[in-house]
Design a protein around this motif. Structure first.
Motif, mmCIF file in Angstrom:
data_model
loop_
_atom_site.group_PDB
_atom_site.id
_atom_site.type_symbol
_atom_site.label_atom_id
_atom_site.label_comp_id
_atom_site.label_asym_id
_atom_site.label_seq_id
_atom_site.Cartn_x
_atom_site.Cartn_y
_atom_site.Cartn_z
ATOM 1 N N LEU A 29 1.465 -37.476 -48.364
ATOM 2 C CA LEU A 29 2.272 -36.900 -49.440
ATOM 3 C C LEU A 29 1.654 -37.177 -50.809
ATOM 4 O O LEU A 29 1.656 -36.321 -51.695
ATOM 5 C CB LEU A 29 3.699 -37.436 -49.384
ATOM 6 C CG LEU A 29 4.547 -36.903 -48.239
ATOM 7 C CD1 LEU A 29 5.883 -37.637 -48.198
ATOM 8 C CD2 LEU A 29 4.769 -35.414 -48.389
ATOM 9 N N LYS A 30 1.120 -38.377 -50.982
ATOM 10 C CA LYS A 30 0.476 -38.730 -52.245
ATOM 11 C C LYS A 30 -0.745 -37.846 -52.486
ATOM 12 O O LYS A 30 -0.949 -37.338 -53.594
ATOM 13 C CB LYS A 30 0.071 -40.204 -52.225
ATOM 14 C CG LYS A 30 -0.531 -40.693 -53.510
ATOM 15 C CD LYS A 30 -0.826 -42.172 -53.431
ATOM 16 C CE LYS A 30 -1.445 -42.672 -54.725
ATOM 17 N NZ LYS A 30 -1.739 -44.099 -54.665
ATOM 18 N N THR A 46 -1.231 -34.889 -51.227
ATOM 19 C CA THR A 46 -0.752 -33.530 -51.443
ATOM 20 C C THR A 46 -0.333 -33.338 -52.891
ATOM 21 O O THR A 46 -0.648 -32.318 -53.510
ATOM 22 C CB THR A 46 0.434 -33.234 -50.502
ATOM 23 O OG1 THR A 46 0.017 -33.447 -49.150
ATOM 24 C CG2 THR A 46 0.915 -31.808 -50.656
ATOM 25 N N ARG A 47 0.372 -34.303 -53.444
ATOM 26 C CA ARG A 47 0.779 -34.215 -54.844
ATOM 27 C C ARG A 47 -0.436 -34.172 -55.761
ATOM 28 O O ARG A 47 -0.476 -33.424 -56.736
ATOM 29 C CB ARG A 47 1.662 -35.405 -55.224
ATOM 30 C CG ARG A 47 3.045 -35.316 -54.656
ATOM 31 C CD ARG A 47 3.914 -36.433 -55.210
ATOM 32 N NE ARG A 47 5.097 -36.562 -54.400
ATOM 33 C CZ ARG A 47 5.508 -37.683 -53.838
ATOM 34 N NH1 ARG A 47 4.833 -38.804 -53.998
ATOM 35 N NH2 ARG A 47 6.598 -37.715 -53.112
ATOM 36 N N ARG A 48 -1.442 -34.986 -55.453
ATOM 37 C CA ARG A 48 -2.641 -35.035 -56.289
ATOM 38 C C ARG A 48 -3.383 -33.698 -56.244
ATOM 39 O O ARG A 48 -3.807 -33.182 -57.279
ATOM 40 C CB ARG A 48 -3.563 -36.156 -55.815
ATOM 41 C CG ARG A 48 -4.790 -36.329 -56.698
ATOM 42 C CD ARG A 48 -5.712 -37.389 -56.198
ATOM 43 N NE ARG A 48 -5.028 -38.671 -56.118
ATOM 44 C CZ ARG A 48 -5.509 -39.725 -55.481
ATOM 45 N NH1 ARG A 48 -6.661 -39.651 -54.860
ATOM 46 N NH2 ARG A 48 -4.828 -40.849 -55.445
ATOM 47 N N LYS A 58 -2.135 -30.762 -55.485
ATOM 48 C CA LYS A 58 -1.315 -29.753 -56.156
ATOM 49 C C LYS A 58 -1.473 -29.852 -57.670
ATOM 50 O O LYS A 58 -1.605 -28.834 -58.356
ATOM 51 C CB LYS A 58 0.152 -29.921 -55.777
ATOM 52 C CG LYS A 58 1.054 -28.900 -56.399
ATOM 53 C CD LYS A 58 2.500 -29.117 -55.999
ATOM 54 C CE LYS A 58 3.412 -28.130 -56.703
ATOM 55 N NZ LYS A 58 4.817 -28.355 -56.397
ATOM 56 N N ALA A 59 -1.477 -31.078 -58.192
ATOM 57 C CA ALA A 59 -1.642 -31.263 -59.631
ATOM 58 C C ALA A 59 -3.013 -30.773 -60.089
ATOM 59 O O ALA A 59 -3.132 -30.120 -61.133
ATOM 60 C CB ALA A 59 -1.454 -32.732 -59.999
#
Length: 64
Positions: free
Chosen positions: A33-34, A36-38, A40-41
């Motif tokens: 998840l971490k 994925t967030r990175r 996406k950003a």
């Protein structure tokens, strides 16, 4: 009539192994998840605003 259920006894070692496996799985999921967030950003930061196409295709042909 006797009930048709059987209970299995779980040893403390087996229970600890299940807890350890669950904790490892949760840590792996948190890591994904971490990432994925990175990603996406980074993807949203890289997007440059696209120029709007005002003229339609046939209008561009007439201009050329």
């Amino acid at each position: 009539m006797t009930p048709i259920t059987s209970t299995t006894e779980v040893t403390p070692v087996a229970a600890a192994m299940e807890v350890a496996a669950a904790e490892k799985m949760l840590c792996d999921m948190a890591y994904v998840l971490k990432l994925t967030r990175r990603v996406k950003a980074e993807m949203s930061a890289e997007k440059a605003p696209e120029k709007a196409i005002i003229a339609r295709t046939w209008e561009r042909v007439l201009e050329a």
